[in-house]
Design a protein around this motif. Structure first.
Motif, short mmCIF file in Angstrom:
data_model
loop_
_atom_site.label_atom_id
_atom_site.label_comp_id
_atom_site.label_asym_id
_atom_site.label_seq_id
_atom_site.Cartn_x
_atom_site.Cartn_y
_atom_site.Cartn_z
N GLU A 78 126.44 34.52 -67.06
CA GLU A 78 127.46 33.93 -67.92
C GLU A 78 127.70 32.45 -67.62
OE1 GLU A 78 130.66 37.37 -68.80
OE2 GLU A 78 130.60 36.66 -66.72
N LEU A 79 127.18 31.97 -66.51
CA LEU A 79 127.45 30.59 -66.10
C LEU A 79 126.21 29.96 -65.47
CD1 LEU A 79 129.61 28.36 -65.95
CD2 LEU A 79 130.19 29.21 -63.67
N PHE A 102 124.98 26.66 -70.23
CA PHE A 102 123.86 26.91 -71.13
C PHE A 102 124.23 27.83 -72.29
CE2 PHE A 102 120.26 29.66 -72.26
CZ PHE A 102 119.41 28.69 -72.80
N ILE A 103 125.04 28.85 -72.02
CA ILE A 103 125.32 29.83 -73.08
C ILE A 103 126.19 29.28 -74.20
CG2 ILE A 103 125.00 31.78 -71.50
CD1 ILE A 103 128.03 32.22 -71.58
N TYR A 104 126.85 28.16 -73.98
CA TYR A 104 127.71 27.58 -75.01
C TYR A 104 127.10 26.37 -75.71
CZ TYR A 104 131.39 30.65 -73.40
OH TYR A 104 132.11 31.76 -73.07
N ILE A 105 125.87 26.02 -75.38
CA ILE A 105 125.22 24.90 -76.05
C ILE A 105 124.65 25.39 -77.37
CG2 ILE A 105 123.32 23.24 -75.96
CD1 ILE A 105 123.78 23.08 -72.94
N ASN A 106 125.02 24.72 -78.44
CA ASN A 106 124.54 25.09 -79.77
C ASN A 106 123.24 24.36 -80.10
OD1 ASN A 106 124.18 25.53 -82.53
ND2 ASN A 106 126.36 25.73 -82.89
N HIS A 107 123.25 23.05 -80.01
CA HIS A 107 122.05 22.28 -80.30
C HIS A 107 122.20 20.85 -79.78
CE1 HIS A 107 124.63 21.36 -83.80
NE2 HIS A 107 123.98 20.21 -83.87
N LEU A 108 121.11 20.09 -79.92
CA LEU A 108 121.10 18.67 -79.56
C LEU A 108 121.06 17.86 -80.84
CD1 LEU A 108 118.35 18.65 -76.77
CD2 LEU A 108 120.82 18.72 -76.46
N GLU A 109 121.69 16.70 -80.80
CA GLU A 109 121.62 15.75 -81.91
C GLU A 109 121.17 14.42 -81.34
OE1 GLU A 109 125.16 17.23 -84.92
OE2 GLU A 109 125.47 15.43 -83.73
N GLN A 110 120.43 13.69 -82.15
CA GLN A 110 120.06 12.34 -81.76
C GLN A 110 120.37 11.41 -82.91
OE1 GLN A 110 115.99 11.77 -80.55
NE2 GLN A 110 116.53 9.91 -79.44
N LYS A 111 121.28 10.47 -82.64
CA LYS A 111 121.68 9.49 -83.65
C LYS A 111 121.58 8.10 -83.04
CE LYS A 111 124.95 12.59 -85.86
NZ LYS A 111 126.35 12.89 -86.11
N ASP A 112 120.82 7.25 -83.69
CA ASP A 112 120.67 5.86 -83.24
C ASP A 112 120.25 5.79 -81.77
OD1 ASP A 112 121.49 4.99 -85.79
OD2 ASP A 112 123.61 5.10 -85.18
N GLY A 113 119.35 6.68 -81.36
CA GLY A 113 118.85 6.67 -79.99
C GLY A 113 119.77 7.32 -78.97
N GLN A 114 120.93 7.80 -79.40
CA GLN A 114 121.90 8.46 -78.50
C GLN A 114 121.77 9.97 -78.64
OE1 GLN A 114 124.71 7.10 -76.38
NE2 GLN A 114 124.24 9.14 -75.69
N VAL A 115 121.51 10.65 -77.53
CA VAL A 115 121.43 12.11 -77.52
C VAL A 115 122.82 12.68 -77.29
CG1 VAL A 115 120.44 14.12 -76.35
CG2 VAL A 115 119.07 12.05 -76.65
N LEU A 143 115.27 29.07 -68.33
CA LEU A 143 114.48 29.86 -67.39
C LEU A 143 115.39 30.57 -66.39
CD1 LEU A 143 111.81 30.75 -66.10
CD2 LEU A 143 111.82 28.58 -64.84
N LEU A 144 116.34 29.84 -65.80
CA LEU A 144 117.25 30.48 -64.84
C LEU A 144 118.11 31.53 -65.53
CD1 LEU A 144 118.55 27.69 -62.45
CD2 LEU A 144 116.60 29.20 -62.21
N HIS A 145 118.58 31.24 -66.73
CA HIS A 145 119.39 32.23 -67.47
C HIS A 145 118.57 33.48 -67.72
CE1 HIS A 145 121.39 33.99 -71.04
NE2 HIS A 145 122.45 33.72 -70.31
N SER A 146 117.32 33.31 -68.07
CA SER A 146 116.43 34.45 -68.30
C SER A 146 116.25 35.27 -67.02
CB SER A 146 115.08 33.94 -68.79
OG SER A 146 114.18 34.99 -68.94
N MET A 147 116.09 34.59 -65.89
CA MET A 147 115.94 35.30 -64.62
C MET A 147 117.20 36.09 -64.28
SD MET A 147 112.88 34.58 -63.68
CE MET A 147 112.90 35.21 -62.05
N LEU A 148 118.34 35.49 -64.47
CA LEU A 148 119.61 36.17 -64.17
C LEU A 148 119.86 37.33 -65.13
CD1 LEU A 148 121.66 32.97 -63.43
CD2 LEU A 148 121.16 34.78 -61.77
N THR A 149 119.53 37.16 -66.39
CA THR A 149 119.69 38.23 -67.38
C THR A 149 118.75 39.38 -67.07
OG1 THR A 149 120.33 36.59 -69.03
CG2 THR A 149 119.71 38.75 -69.85
N HIS A 150 117.55 39.05 -66.63
CA HIS A 150 116.58 40.09 -66.26
C HIS A 150 117.09 40.92 -65.08
CE1 HIS A 150 112.70 42.02 -65.88
NE2 HIS A 150 112.68 41.70 -64.60
#
Length: 173
Positions: A78-79, A102-115, A143-150
């Motif tokens: 969960e964390l 990680f579990i609360y990240i929806n997506h990345l945006e890039q605008k004018d070179g700023q992530v 990868l770490l989340h996958s290991m912990l979920t496994h």
């Protein structure tokens, strides 16, 4: 002062305030909780309530990611916190790294070179690194989340298997 529950932590951010350098913990709903501790102290407190050492979590992550710096911290399924540089220091010694669950990240945006990291609660946070670097850190956290979920899945299947075995053993008596 108690830190909010692990499953509710969406982000941990260093922030300059009128009271000085503080740490803000943002929950899944977008509420902010301000602490007078530095982010590393918050991480230590989170680890101590689960009897986990931050140094050992980094050593464990290093074995999977092959990175030396900026390692994700897998406290639990969960964390899984991703360290990303989000501000420049005003003075030497100021924290510049934020941690995003990680579990609360929806997506990345890039605008004018700023992530920007966009969270499930709609909040967006600019990152001082390039898109490729941020994606690499997300991949390491995944990868770490996958290991912990496994590990969690293995434990649950074992419990279910044992419970089914006990149930059938009782029926056969």
């Amino acid at each position: 002062m108690e830190i909010i529950r692990d499953r509710d932590i969406a982000a941990i951010l260093p922030r300059y305030t009128s009271y000085g350098d503080r740490t803000v913990v943002i929950d899944a709903a977008g509420r902010e909780f301000t602490y007078s501790f530095k982010p590393n102290t918050i991480l230590t407190k989170i680890g101590s309530r689960r009897c986990k050492d931050v140094h050992l979590l980094r050593t464990w992550a290093r074995g999977f990611t092959y990175q030396q710096l900026w390692l994700p911290l897998g406290f639990s399924w969960e964390l899984v916190l991703i360290p990303l540089r989000t501000r420049a220091a005003k003075i030497n010694g100021d924290a510049t790294v934020s941690y995003f669950n990680f579990i609360y990240i929806n997506h990345l945006e890039q605008k004018d070179g700023q992530v920007c990291i966009v969270m499930e609660n709609g909040m967006s946070f600019p990152v001082l690194w390039g898109l490729g670097t941020v994606r690499k850190h997300l991949k390491d956290a995944m990868l770490l989340h996958s290991m912990l979920t496994h590990e969690l899945d293995d434990m649950l299947w074992l419990r279910l298997h044992r419970a089914a075995g006990l149930h059938s053993a009782c029926r056969n008596r």
